[in-house]
Scaffold this active site. Structure first.
Site, PDB file in Angstrom:
ATOM      1  N   GLY A 195      -3.534  -4.284  -9.195  1.00 63.26           N
ATOM      2  CA  GLY A 195      -3.798  -2.911  -9.615  1.00 63.26           C
ATOM      3  C   GLY A 195      -2.830  -1.957  -8.947  1.00 63.26           C
ATOM      4  O   GLY A 195      -1.745  -2.352  -8.516  1.00 63.26           O
ATOM      5  N   SER A 196      -3.241  -0.716  -8.836  1.00 61.97           N
ATOM      6  CA  SER A 196      -2.343   0.300  -8.281  1.00 61.97           C
ATOM      7  C   SER A 196      -2.371   0.270  -6.754  1.00 61.97           C
ATOM      8  O   SER A 196      -3.290  -0.296  -6.142  1.00 61.97           O
ATOM      9  CB  SER A 196      -2.764   1.677  -8.792  1.00 61.97           C
ATOM     10  OG  SER A 196      -4.067   1.944  -8.346  1.00 61.97           O
ATOM     11  N   THR A 245      -5.573   1.834  -5.242  1.00 58.80           N
ATOM     12  CA  THR A 245      -6.737   0.946  -5.342  1.00 58.80           C
ATOM     13  C   THR A 245      -6.631  -0.184  -4.320  1.00 58.80           C
ATOM     14  O   THR A 245      -7.622  -0.551  -3.675  1.00 58.80           O
ATOM     15  CB  THR A 245      -6.825   0.362  -6.777  1.00 58.80           C
ATOM     16  OG1 THR A 245      -7.024   1.429  -7.671  1.00 58.80           O
ATOM     17  CG2 THR A 245      -7.953  -0.635  -6.911  1.00 58.80           C
ATOM     18  N   GLY A 246      -5.434  -0.721  -4.166  1.00 53.07           N
ATOM     19  CA  GLY A 246      -5.234  -1.807  -3.195  1.00 53.07           C
ATOM     20  C   GLY A 246      -5.623  -1.369  -1.792  1.00 53.07           C
ATOM     21  O   GLY A 246      -6.272  -2.113  -1.048  1.00 53.07           O
ATOM     22  N   GLU A 279      -1.686  -7.532  -5.466  1.00 51.61           N
ATOM     23  CA  GLU A 279      -0.482  -7.412  -6.313  1.00 51.61           C
ATOM     24  C   GLU A 279      -0.503  -5.998  -6.865  1.00 51.61           C
ATOM     25  O   GLU A 279      -1.337  -5.685  -7.722  1.00 51.61           O
ATOM     26  CB  GLU A 279      -0.540  -8.426  -7.463  1.00 51.61           C
ATOM     27  CG  GLU A 279      -0.492  -9.880  -7.028  1.00 51.61           C
ATOM     28  CD  GLU A 279       0.875 -10.324  -6.551  1.00 51.61           C
ATOM     29  OE1 GLU A 279       1.826  -9.512  -6.599  1.00 51.61           O
ATOM     30  OE2 GLU A 279       0.990 -11.476  -6.102  1.00 51.61           O
ATOM     31  N   CYS A 312       3.992  -4.096 -14.446  1.00 44.57           N
ATOM     32  CA  CYS A 312       4.242  -3.816 -13.025  1.00 44.57           C
ATOM     33  C   CYS A 312       5.704  -4.044 -12.697  1.00 44.57           C
ATOM     34  O   CYS A 312       6.286  -3.308 -11.904  1.00 44.57           O
ATOM     35  CB  CYS A 312       3.340  -4.670 -12.148  1.00 44.57           C
ATOM     36  SG  CYS A 312       3.473  -6.423 -12.478  1.00 44.57           S
TER      37      CYS A 312
HETATM   38  P1  NAD Z   1      -6.282   0.237 -11.025  1.00 49.43           P
HETATM   39  O1  NAD Z   1      -5.821   0.156  -9.626  1.00 49.43           O
HETATM   40  O2  NAD Z   1      -6.846   1.498 -11.524  1.00 49.43           O
HETATM   41  O3  NAD Z   1      -7.414  -0.869 -11.308  1.00 49.43           O
HETATM   42  C1  NAD Z   1      -7.215  -2.258 -11.074  1.00 49.43           C
HETATM   43  C2  NAD Z   1      -8.576  -2.943 -10.942  1.00 49.43           C
HETATM   44  O4  NAD Z   1      -9.187  -2.550  -9.703  1.00 49.43           O
HETATM   45  C3  NAD Z   1      -9.578  -2.562 -12.029  1.00 49.43           C
HETATM   46  O5  NAD Z   1     -10.335  -3.709 -12.381  1.00 49.43           O
HETATM   47  C4  NAD Z   1     -10.452  -1.531 -11.336  1.00 49.43           C
HETATM   48  O6  NAD Z   1     -11.750  -1.416 -11.898  1.00 49.43           O
HETATM   49  C5  NAD Z   1     -10.523  -2.103  -9.926  1.00 49.43           C
HETATM   50  N1  NAD Z   1     -10.859  -1.151  -8.868  1.00 49.43           N
HETATM   51  C6  NAD Z   1     -10.701   0.190  -8.864  1.00 49.43           C
HETATM   52  N2  NAD Z   1     -11.075   0.705  -7.675  1.00 49.43           N
HETATM   53  C7  NAD Z   1     -11.471  -0.339  -6.898  1.00 49.43           C
HETATM   54  C8  NAD Z   1     -11.941  -0.465  -5.551  1.00 49.43           C
HETATM   55  N3  NAD Z   1     -12.086   0.614  -4.769  1.00 49.43           N
HETATM   56  N4  NAD Z   1     -12.234  -1.691  -5.080  1.00 49.43           N
HETATM   57  C9  NAD Z   1     -12.073  -2.783  -5.860  1.00 49.43           C
HETATM   58  N5  NAD Z   1     -11.639  -2.726  -7.144  1.00 49.43           N
HETATM   59  C10 NAD Z   1     -11.330  -1.520  -7.655  1.00 49.43           C
HETATM   60  O7  NAD Z   1      -5.021  -0.249 -11.876  1.00 49.43           O
HETATM   61  P2  NAD Z   1      -4.802  -0.194 -13.448  1.00 49.43           P
HETATM   62  O8  NAD Z   1      -4.624   1.235 -13.853  1.00 49.43           O
HETATM   63  O9  NAD Z   1      -5.849  -1.026 -14.118  1.00 49.43           O
HETATM   64  O10 NAD Z   1      -3.386  -0.963 -13.561  1.00 49.43           O
HETATM   65  C11 NAD Z   1      -2.155  -0.333 -13.391  1.00 49.43           C
HETATM   66  C12 NAD Z   1      -1.565  -0.579 -12.012  1.00 49.43           C
HETATM   67  O11 NAD Z   1      -1.573  -1.958 -11.707  1.00 49.43           O
HETATM   68  C13 NAD Z   1      -0.103  -0.158 -11.922  1.00 49.43           C
HETATM   69  O12 NAD Z   1       0.141   0.504 -10.694  1.00 49.43           O
HETATM   70  C14 NAD Z   1       0.661  -1.468 -11.947  1.00 49.43           C
HETATM   71  O13 NAD Z   1       1.943  -1.442 -11.356  1.00 49.43           O
HETATM   72  C15 NAD Z   1      -0.283  -2.370 -11.234  1.00 49.43           C
HETATM   73  N6  NAD Z   1      -0.028  -3.757 -11.611  1.00 49.43           N
HETATM   74  C16 NAD Z   1       0.501  -4.610 -10.667  1.00 49.43           C
HETATM   75  C17 NAD Z   1       0.792  -5.926 -11.027  1.00 49.43           C
HETATM   76  C18 NAD Z   1       1.378  -6.900 -10.019  1.00 49.43           C
HETATM   77  O14 NAD Z   1       1.340  -8.080 -10.280  1.00 49.43           O
HETATM   78  N7  NAD Z   1       1.893  -6.458  -8.893  1.00 49.43           N
HETATM   79  C19 NAD Z   1       0.540  -6.362 -12.326  1.00 49.43           C
HETATM   80  C20 NAD Z   1       0.002  -5.474 -13.242  1.00 49.43           C
HETATM   81  C21 NAD Z   1      -0.293  -4.168 -12.871  1.00 49.43           C
END
Ligand code: NAD
Length: 477
Positions: free
Chosen positions: A224-225, A228-229, A246, A280
């Site tokens: 995710g972002s 969030t990470g 990731e 990503c």
């Molecule tokens: P996001 O961070 O909003 O959400 C990702 C996931 O995390 C979702 O399932 C969400 O419900 C969950 N989440 C949200 N808050 C949380 C918390 N506090 N604790 C645990 N889980 C939580 O990301 P998105 O908008 O779904 O995706 C886009 C982002 O993901 C972009 O920044 C992109 O670069 C990144 N991304 C990275 C990779 C990689 O492999 N490095 C791959 C794809 C996307």
């Protein structure tokens, strides 16, 4: 048993389909209309999934690895038989052109089939008449996979296969914006896997945080972002959960002055705009040598004009909408910022008002300042800046001048020169003359704030196990 891919979306817990009294509409981003209803998991559903996984764990972790590999491979065959249904569903919920959706499902199949090449057998490191020391790889226990909306099935596969093949049980939580394909996968998987080994819970924004602080879960692997990470890692700290993260990227592409502009244009286009730029490892800053800057810019613009943006279910469209309204609004801020600051649009920029669907035009920004928002931040949409360079040290410095380090690429016919630059780039993956290729034996992860740990390969497998040293002293007491 036949399953429907158009309705009846349910949670999977303990091998059973579970409905929830709370539900959420899932929107088709090409029409902005709801087209299906997804269940919202409650804290009790999470407890049930953790308990079911804990019950399944002793027998699953004791199952010979060859048997686990076989089941995952069989699951790959089962998904392959439903490829079209999965692709159609992904197309509707993510807004992916049908061909791209099919490729994503193909990726899930390939990863499941590749389970047969994953294992961590015991390693004997000392074996003398006196002593034997064995290194063992012991499953962590009940783990969780948290995925984003851009590649729901691929990114799930990257976690699920290593987690299960190493003997863990897994709870998968897809993004609230795109839960449907993952829910159907969870349902289908019960035809192959024992109950409790894999549960799938969709929910709202609270579900992720419940998972990351749950004391019964040993590890979360989250894609995710960056924001969030950080939150997930902070809440995982309370139980010292293992984490693999990731996260986002701001990938630089460095184009040298010996390239053929026409030949490179389609590659730069796909690298930047595939999946509507919501990748990503999409190129997010393209540094072009000043000797070829205009020629490459113009070839890229000409190529981009030949690509159709529109309804992902129409096979002539190569680029679909942005996946959800929140992301649409976020990307629009980048368009506005470029406009308000008077940056030059080599292509695009003008929003089509009153059009249904979260569509944005393919947009190329012509040499904005290095410190502009579009260069410094990840838009995650169909907009990319082109930047001029003339000095190798300078372009390497600019490419590395970010707190992110997911991937990068170098483009040249001089492979030695390209490698010299590539080796100086601070990113987990660096490609030369190709981009966005991955393999289950190739580590994938981010430098700096783009992530913690890696997926794929032996290095990825190690992140799903505890490492135990077992020492046997043969001297009798
Ligand atoms: P996001 O961070 O909003 O959400 C990702 C996931 O995390 C979702 O399932 C969400 O419900 C969950 N989440 C949200 N808050 C949380 C918390 N506090 N604790 C645990 N889980 C939580 O990301 P998105 O908008 O779904 O995706 C886009 C982002 O993901 C972009 O920044 C992109 O670069 C990144 N991304 C990275 C990779 C990689 O492999 N490095 C791959 C794809 C996307």
């Amino acid at each position: 048993m036949a399953i429907s891919f158009v309705d009846n979306f349910v949670l999977t817990i303990d091998g059973k389909k579970v409905a929830s009294s709370e539900t959420k509409d899932v929107i088709n981003p090409a029409t902005e209309e709801p087209f299906a209803v997804a269940p919202i998991a409650t804290p009790q559903h999470l407890e049930d999934a953790v308990n079911a996984a804990s019950r399944a764990l002793p027998s699953w972790s004791a199952t010979p690895v060859e048997k686990r590999q076989e089941m995952l491979s069989n699951l790959g065959d089962l998904v392959a038989r439903h490829l079209q249904q999965f692709a159609e569903l992904l197309s509707k919920e993510v807004g992916k052109p049908k061909a791209a959706a099919g490729k994503e499902v193909g990726g899930l199949v390939a990863w499941l089939k590749a389970a047969v090449s994953h294992s961590l057998p015991d390693e004997t490191i000392v074996d003398t008449p006196q002593r034997k020391v064995v290194v063992r790889y012991v499953p962590l226990g009940v783990c969780a996979a948290i995925t984003p909306w851009n590649f729901p099935l691929t990114l799930m596969a990257w976690k699920l296969v290593p987690a299960l093949v190493t003997g863990n049980c897994l709870i998968v939580k897809p993004s609230p914006f795109a839960p449907l394909g993952t829910l159907k996968f969870g349902e289908l998987a019960q035809q192959v896997l024992p109950p409790g080994v894999l549960s799938v819970l969709s929910g709202n924004d609270e579900l992720g945080p419940w998972i990351s602080k749950h004391p019964g879960i040993a590890k979360i692997s989250l894609t995710g972002s960056v924001g969030t990470g950080k939150k997930a890692m902070a809440s995982a700290a309370s139980t010292l959960k293992r984490v693999t993260l990731e996260l986002g990227g701001n990938d630089a592409a460095v184009v040298l002055d010996d390239v053929d502009p026409k030949a490179i244009a389609p590659k730069l286009f796909r690298g930047s705009f595939m999946n509507t730029g919501q990748v990503c490892v999409a190129m997010k800053r393209i540094y072009i040598h000043e000797n070829v800057y205009e020629a490459v810019r113009d070839a890229l613009v000409e190529y981009a004009k030949t690509v159709k943006v529109g309804d992902p279910l129409d096979p002539s469209n190569e680029v679909g909408p942005v996946q959800n309204q929140m992301q649409f609004e976020k990307v629009k801020i980048f368009f506005d910022d470029c406009d308000q600051n008077g940056y030059k649009f080599a292509l695009g920029g003008k929003l089509v008002e009153h059009r249904k669907g979260y569509f944005l035009p393919i947009t190329i920004i012509d040499n904005p300042p290095e410190l502009s928002k579009i260069v410094q931040e990840e838009p995650f949409g169909p907009i990319v800046p082109l930047l001029r360079w003339n000095e190798e040290d300078d372009v390497v410095k600019r490419a590395n001048d970010t707190n992110l380090g997911l991937a990068a690429s170098v483009w040249s016919n001089d492979l030695d020169r390209a490698q010299n630059i590539a080796r100086r780039l601070e990113a987990g993956t660096v490609w030369i003359n190709e981009v966005q290729t991955t393999h289950w034996d190739q580590p994938f992860g981010g430098f700096k704030q783009s992530g913690v740990g890696v997926e794929h390969s032996k290095h990825g497998l190690y992140s799903w196990v505890n490492i135990q040293s077992l020492t046997l002293n043969r001297a009798l007491l």
